[in-house]
Design an enzyme around this catalytic site. Structure first.
Site, PDB file in Angstrom:
ATOM      1  N   ARG A   1       7.097  45.889  57.623  1.00 53.30           N
ATOM      2  CA  ARG A   1       7.988  46.057  56.478  1.00 53.30           C
ATOM      3  C   ARG A   1       7.226  46.730  55.334  1.00 53.30           C
ATOM      4  NH1 ARG A   1       9.240  40.625  57.188  1.00 53.30           N
ATOM      5  NH2 ARG A   1       8.512  40.132  55.110  1.00 53.30           N
TER       6      ARG A   1
ATOM      7  N   LYS B   1      17.143  42.191  58.521  1.00 52.50           N
ATOM      8  CA  LYS B   1      16.717  41.603  57.257  1.00 52.50           C
ATOM      9  C   LYS B   1      17.478  42.160  56.059  1.00 52.50           C
ATOM     10  CE  LYS B   1      14.043  38.692  59.164  1.00 52.50           C
ATOM     11  NZ  LYS B   1      12.643  38.842  59.461  1.00 52.50           N
TER      12      LYS B   1
ATOM     13  N   HIS C   1      16.186  31.946  56.966  1.00 56.49           N
ATOM     14  CA  HIS C   1      15.198  32.592  57.837  1.00 56.49           C
ATOM     15  C   HIS C   1      14.649  31.501  58.757  1.00 56.49           C
ATOM     16  CE1 HIS C   1      11.204  35.066  58.029  1.00 56.49           C
ATOM     17  NE2 HIS C   1      11.999  35.371  59.021  1.00 56.49           N
TER      18      HIS C   1
ATOM     19  N   CYS D   1       3.379  31.918  61.751  1.00 57.35           N
ATOM     20  CA  CYS D   1       3.179  30.483  61.512  1.00 57.35           C
ATOM     21  C   CYS D   1       3.825  29.610  62.589  1.00 57.35           C
ATOM     22  CB  CYS D   1       3.710  30.095  60.135  1.00 57.35           C
ATOM     23  SG  CYS D   1       2.822  30.875  58.776  1.00 57.35           S
TER      24      CYS D   1
ATOM     25  N   LYS E   1       6.866  30.073  64.317  1.00 53.17           N
ATOM     26  CA  LYS E   1       8.327  29.912  64.373  1.00 53.17           C
ATOM     27  C   LYS E   1       8.869  30.199  65.775  1.00 53.17           C
ATOM     28  CE  LYS E   1      10.778  32.458  61.513  1.00 53.17           C
ATOM     29  NZ  LYS E   1      11.897  33.325  61.925  1.00 53.17           N
TER      30      LYS E   1
END
Length: 650
Positions: free
Chosen positions: A106, A247, A269, A293, A295
């Site tokens: 991004r 997004k 999210h 992390c 997810k």
């Protein structure tokens, strides 16, 4: 307050098409008979005018309307291959896409919300005045698709008919973007008009890669016009910047829930996954974590995987929290995906029969390889920056890894063995019993803890911290990551937080159906917990234990130990769960993981208090939670010292 359709509609101004008659006249001149016939099935005049303005502005050589038919989808795949956006790999249905070296994640410094004067925005949001955005669009977008084909597709962000699903239009000159859209979203061409009528709005996304050169990337922009629910993206191909159904539209969904659906909906999210508990009962979780992390790993641990990235919530008529995944596929980071931690995903990536778009991995003899795959990898090959060989360094002398840290795989989620496809496609959504929040925390919070009440739960979400990850170009250091949603919250953080407190305290929840809210942390290290070495105190397979305990706690099957930060597990309950994954769990390890490091937690509270004090109108409830926890922690420190063993609280 967000005001829809406020200010000048940039797409309409630059495109110059004012009404349906002008739109249809343009279609007659610019679209061939076959595609005109397909487009004639869409009756919504506002949508047709949007499409006409995109054509008028971008000036493509051709227009292709994607109805979602097998023939149309095949055309898109072949178009992407013919342009060189994708190349076939050795395995049937696998292709590789390389983004430019400067466009691997991004583009946070080139991503902006278009704002009107005096709009309240998140302090973490980058904004551009409407006039300045219009000037950019006028300069760079007219004719940007000359020599290319404009492709338009119609999608639903969620199962068609679901309470929180919103339809969207994706317009791009990139076959790769539309191919990705077909894997990640539900084509709703035949239902588009009805869906717009049901929910009263739709999103519009307009992208063109231009000439796709490194020289163009500094001019790339990703704009979100929150008033007109329209996105613009230029001179880039990385899907996080271009497939704005993802997004970009998530940002609009957050806005819409925050300002128009208070106490009715949330857009988060979050992963959604189900865990099978005692007696075969299914308990559904949703959880937020910044990229890198855990997810996706957490989502995949579930026996009934629904989604790994986004979730739309509402409270149904029976007072039950329901959730849908707006996506039907995954756009997942592949670094460290391997047999040990991600067996179901590896079956798709290395097995037969799954369509996969790879991006920015190493290719050798038509086979993809990536860092952390647990396999023997080649000494050379081709990756996003060209020829690669083991030991290669960049201009600064740093080693060049064989795959980018943000390398991705795109595939339909239903290909994954533990995906609950029937539930995922049900417009009723799944009933969510547990909400989790986690960051990347090496020294402060325990592996799992449950908020005492909804206010404390919202505070857990507001307090996430994490290291910057490879998903964001130009981001460095350790960042606050409120709700792991902060990069996607357009409006004032105070407004979003108020919506959170209101939603989770809603009287609409029926007895026993208010979700529990918990924190997770997989990243404690030995050196920060009185041990030796920098290794983690846990491993990927432990995730099943932490979720397993939350599943039992949510149903009242186990109790916990009360602490100032919330409720933590008892040792015996965890030891039994570790036994189910054939792993010993020494009491000494439990003591290291769950000890209360008072000074570190207070420092974290002070960090958050200081940061939120700079935000206007933050609800006082948050500071009351922080103050209450700090007072209790200081009391513990006075009684037991700076490190409190959990046995002292049992």
């Amino acid at each position: 307050m967000l005001e829809l359709k406020k200010g000048e509609d940039i797409l309409a101004t630059v495109g110059g098409i004012e009404d349906i008659d002008q739109a249809r006249e343009l279609f007659s001149r610019t679209i061939d008979a076959d595609n005109q016939q397909k487009l004639a099935a869409i009756k919504n005049e506002e949508a047709l005018v949007k499409i006409a303005n995109a054509i008028a502005m971008c000036k493509p050589d051709n227009v292709f309307v994607n109805t979602g038919s097998a023939a149309d989808v095949q055309w898109i795949k072949e178009y992407s291959l013919s342009k060189g956006e994708e190349k076939k790999l050795a395995k049937e249905g696998h292709t590789i896409h390389f983004d430019l070296p400067q466009d691997q994640a991004r583009l946070v410094k080139q991503t902006f919300y278009i704002v009107n004067e005096n709009e309240k925005m998140s302090s973490l949001a980058k904004t551009v005045p409407r006039k300045e955005a219009k000037e950019y669009v006028q300069q760079f977008m007219p004719g940007i698709m000359t020599g290319k084909t404009l492709i338009v597709g119609f999608y639903s962000r969620g199962p068609v008919g679901a309470n929180a699903a919103i339809p969207a239009i994706e317009i791009s000159s990139s076959g790769y973007v539309l191919h990705s859209a077909e894997l990640l979203y539900r084509n709703c061409f035949s239902d588009f008009d009805a869906e717009v009528e049901r929910c009263g709005l739709f999103f519009t996304n307009l992208h063109s890669e231009g000439d796709n050169t490194s020289e163009d990337v500094p001019n790339a922009r990703i704009f979100m016009d929150r008033s007109w629910l329209t996105t613009f993206a230029t001179f880039c191909t990385y899907a996080g910047n271009t497939l704005l159904l993802k997004k970009g539209n998530h940002r609009f969904s957050v806005d819409y829930a925050t300002y128009y659906k208070v106490e009715e909906q949330l857009a988060e999210h979050m992963f959604i996954t189900g865990l099978t508990g005692p007696g075969g009962r299914k308990t559904f979780f949703a959880g937020a974590a910044p990229s890198g992390c855990g997810k996706t790993t957490t989502a995949m641990v579930g026996s009934d995987f629904i989604g790994d990235d986004l979730a739309q919530f509402w409270i149904d008529e029976q007072g039950i929290l329901r959730a849908i995944n707006p996506e039907k596929g995954i756009f997942g980071i592949v670094e460290d995906v391997n047999r040990e931690g991600d067996p179901h995903l590896m079956d798709c990536l290395r097995g037969e029969g799954t369509e996969v778009i790879w991006s920015n991995v190493l290719i050798k003899d038509g086979v993809p390889y990536w860092v952390g795959n647990g396999e023997t990898s080649p000494e050379s090959g081709v990756n996003f920056q060209g020829e690669w060989f083991k030991g290669k360094t960049d201009e600064a002398g740093n080693p060049v890894p064989m795959s980018h840290k943000n390398s991705r795989c795109t595939l339909v989620a239903s290909a994954i063995a533990n995906h609950a496809t029937e539930l995922s496609e049900d417009p009723k959504g799944v009933p969510v019993k547990v909400i989790t929040y986690s960051g990347r925390d090496s020294d402060t919070m325990p592996p799992v803890w449950v908020a005492r009440n909804s206010d404390n739960g919202v505070a857990i979400g507001a307090s996430i911290v994490s290291k910057a990850t490879a998903t964001e170009v130009g981001a460095t250091g350790v960042n606050r990551q409120p709700w792991a949603n902060a990069p996607f919250i357009p409006g004032a953080l105070a407004d979003y937080m108020k919506a959170q407190f209101t939603f989770f305290n809603s009287t609409r929840f029926s007895d026993g159906n208010r979700p529990i809210i918990a924190g997770l942390n997989y990243f404690l290290t030995h050196e920060n917990r009185g041990g030796e070495g920098s290794g983690l105190l846990g491993e990927k397979r432990d995730v099943k234990v932490w979720l397993g305990w939350l599943e039992l706690y949510a149903h009242g099957d186990v109790e916990g130990i009360e602490t100032p930060i919330g409720i933590v597990p008892k040792y015996d309950d965890l030891a039994k769960l570790f036994a189910t994954i054939n792993k010993e769990y020494p009491k000494a390890l439990y003591d290291m993981q769950f000890a209360i490091y008072v000074d570190k937690i207070i420092a974290r509270i002070d960090l958050q208090t200081e940061a939120y004090s700079k935000e206007a109108d933050i609800p006082s409830t948050l500071f009351e939670v922080y103050d209450g926890q700090k007072k209790e922690l200081l009391g513990l420190k006075e009684k037991f010292g700076p490190v409190v063993q959990i046995d002292n609280l049992a």
